[in-house]
Write a protein that holds these residues in place. Structure first.
Motif, PDB file in Angstrom:
ATOM      1  N   GLY A 111      11.378 -41.402  76.809  1.00 38.44           N
ATOM      2  CA  GLY A 111      10.877 -41.676  78.156  1.00 38.44           C
ATOM      3  C   GLY A 111       9.443 -42.157  78.190  1.00 38.44           C
ATOM      4  N   ASP A 112       8.696 -41.963  77.108  1.00 35.18           N
ATOM      5  CA  ASP A 112       7.319 -42.465  77.047  1.00 35.18           C
ATOM      6  C   ASP A 112       7.199 -43.457  75.908  1.00 35.18           C
ATOM      7  N   ALA A 113       6.188 -44.283  76.000  1.00 32.52           N
ATOM      8  CA  ALA A 113       6.051 -45.401  75.073  1.00 32.52           C
ATOM      9  C   ALA A 113       5.787 -44.955  73.643  1.00 32.52           C
ATOM     10  N   GLY A 114       5.105 -43.849  73.444  1.00 35.31           N
ATOM     11  CA  GLY A 114       4.758 -43.405  72.108  1.00 35.31           C
ATOM     12  C   GLY A 114       3.609 -44.200  71.525  1.00 35.31           C
TER      13      GLY A 114
ATOM     14  N   TYR B  24       8.975 -47.123  73.044  1.00 36.47           N
ATOM     15  CA  TYR B  24       9.880 -46.207  73.764  1.00 36.47           C
ATOM     16  C   TYR B  24      11.052 -45.762  72.881  1.00 36.47           C
TER      17      TYR B  24
ATOM     18  N   THR C 267      11.736 -43.054  69.402  1.00 38.58           N
ATOM     19  CA  THR C 267      11.217 -42.137  68.396  1.00 38.58           C
ATOM     20  C   THR C 267      12.035 -42.284  67.121  1.00 38.58           C
TER      21      THR C 267
ATOM     22  N   VAL D 108      12.463 -49.602  80.842  1.00 46.14           N
ATOM     23  CA  VAL D 108      12.210 -48.226  80.396  1.00 46.14           C
ATOM     24  C   VAL D 108      13.555 -47.514  80.272  1.00 46.14           C
TER      25      VAL D 108
END
Length: 491
Positions: A298-301, A306, A308, A371
């Motif tokens: 859910g977050d760009a990192g 986006y 992992t 997203v």
């Protein structure tokens, strides 16, 4: 849809320079008093796949004999004549050659190449040649070979259709292996794979018109020689095999049942989930794992994609546990704003292992302004083709058995221009239909995705423990989903 991207290696058939076994090759000509075997190298793969048995008989003679004092000739289709020819050839240790439709020119040329002084005719047959026609000597000398390891392995698609080729192989002292009825890919024949593995130091000859459809005979033999076989035998993922897999990410129960326990426990659970399918399936059922290697986030990192990427070390215990249990592992990619090929290369060390396959999940393949969970992603056929070409090359370069390439899809838009997908002999491609919800909706999706699908695809189905209303039982999955899926996963 299979391509012929790699030319066949017809060394022992086409290149006379490799027929080095002839004794006494001096300026006075070859000594033809005894037959000699073709001295092909161990990595030679010859293919006798002509449409008619007569042409195949000549090709097998070329592949196995450098010279012979004579040959036994019969007419193609003359069962009794060929049977008699086989007996005579076995005693004299010479090839059996067939004529077709009163045409004997190819046989005459082969007699000349062999340096033959005589030929024996079985049945109503004659050859337009200066070579003397007479009876074969009873109990001739066995073929000479400078090294016993040069004796070939001859794989025959249909022993009855190629009785002459079988007789030639036995006269040469070759090992003859017959394909199972109805099977045309050596990679899908357990006994053939075993024989090629055990005789990896020997040249190979594939005999039969059925092998004309084999996209890459040379690679197929090389892969078989590696010896790896799936739990139920053979190397071809979806030829005679069905899989029931647990899906999820290590240590993340929310993403699927695979993450609810460790590697050894996952193996045990997969065995239990697959077990009921064996009584319902017309194909052998093997448990499997589909492990999410890159998880849409859910977050760009830190890298802004986006997604992992789990380290290889996190996945290795699952791969090792599956390998020890003879289970395949499918590495699943959810790339976010990255691309599939870049992420696949991060797991190359795992994909170099036999029995480790790859899955692409376009739902999570996003554009730069998308997203996860807000849009459903998609992938172009050209990007899938880049991945499949890379994976096929990896299989070939590493001498690996065929791999499965799984494409997740529950909307037509998820794989753009699907008709442009390219196939490779090194890969079995499967579309995994992983929609969730009511059974009428899931069936509608299943049928819609089949419409207009490219030929040669295999199909997979997903059962959701929590989201399906209701989830199908193993019996219902096998009876109500048509065509029956080759891969069933549980999430």
């Amino acid at each position: 849809m299979r391509s012929r991207s790699t030319p066949r290696l017809l060394v022992a058939i086409a290149v006379s320079g490799l027929l080095l076994g002839a004794a006494g090759c001096t300026s006075s000509g070859p000594d033809t008093s005894r037959p000699t075997l073709a001295k092909a190298s161990a990595d030679t793969v010859s293919v006798a796949d002509a449409a008619d048995a007569a042409a195949r008989s000549v090709r097998v003679s070329k592949a196995l004999f450098a010279s012979a004092p004579g040959a036994v000739v019969a007419r193609a289709g003359d069962t009794d004549g060929i049977r008699g020819a086989a007996k005579a050839a076995a005693s004299a240790h010479v090839p059996v050659l067939l004529t077709a439709k009163n045409k004997s020119a190819a046989v005459a040329r082969e007699l000349d190449r062999l340096g033959a002084d005589w030929y024996q005719a079985e049945g109503d047959v004659s050859v337009d040649t200066d070579v003397e026609q007479r009876q074969a000597p009873d109990g001739g000398d066995a073929p000479e070979s400078t090294r016993a390891s040069r004796q070939a392995t001859v794989v025959v698609a249909d022993a009855s259709a190629d009785a002459a080729a079988v007789a030639t192989a036995k006269a040469a002292g070759a090992k003859v292996v017959t394909m199972p009825e109805g099977v045309t890919d050596p990679a899908a024949a357990p006994d053939v794979v075993t024989a090629l593995h055990e005789r990896a130091e020997h040249p190979t000859v594939l005999v039969g018109a059925a092998f004309d459809a084999l996209p890459d005979p040379e690679w197929t033999v090389r892969a078989a020689e590696g010896g790896f076989q799936l739990r139920n035998g053979g190397q071809r993922p979806f030829d005679g095999h069905r899989y029931v897999a647990l899906y999820g990410a290590p240590g993340a129960p929310a993403l699927g049942v695979l993450g609810e326990q460790g590697p050894k426990e996952t193996v045990q659970r997969a065995e239990q989930v697959a077990k009921p399918y064996r009584a319902e399936s017309d194909e052998l059922v093997t448990p499997a794992m589909e492990v999410i290697a890159t998880v849409a986030a859910g977050d760009a990192g830190a890298d802004g994609d986006y997604s992992t990427e789990l380290p290889v070390s996190t996945l290795e215990p699952y791969v090792d546990a599956a390998h020890d249990a003879d289970m395949p592992v499918i590495i699943d990619l959810q790339p976010g704003r990255s691309d599939f090929l870049s992420q696949a290369k991060q797991y190359e060390s795992l994909l170099k292992k036999p029995g480790v396959w790859l899955a692409l999940d376009p739902e999570w393949r996003l554009t730069k302004d998308q997203v996860p969970l807000e849009q459903i992603g998609s992938v172009s056929a050209s990007e899938v083709n880049e991945v499949s070409s890379w994976l096929a090359s990896l299989v070939r370069e590493e001498g690996l058995p065929p791999k499965a390439l799984v494409l997740h899809q529950f909307r037509l838009s998820m794989i753009q221009d699907r008709g442009a997908l390219k196939t490779h002999p090194e890969l079995d491609m499967l579309v995994h239909v992983d929609g969730q919800g009511s059974q009428p909706d899931k069936q509608a999706t299943w049928k819609a995705l089949h419409q207009g699908a490219p030929e040669g695809l295999h199909w997979g189905w997903k059962n959701f423990y929590d989201e399906d209303t209701p989830m199908l039982t193993p019996s219902q999955t096998m009876s109500e989903v048509s065509p029956t899926p080759s891969l069933v996963t549980y999430q």
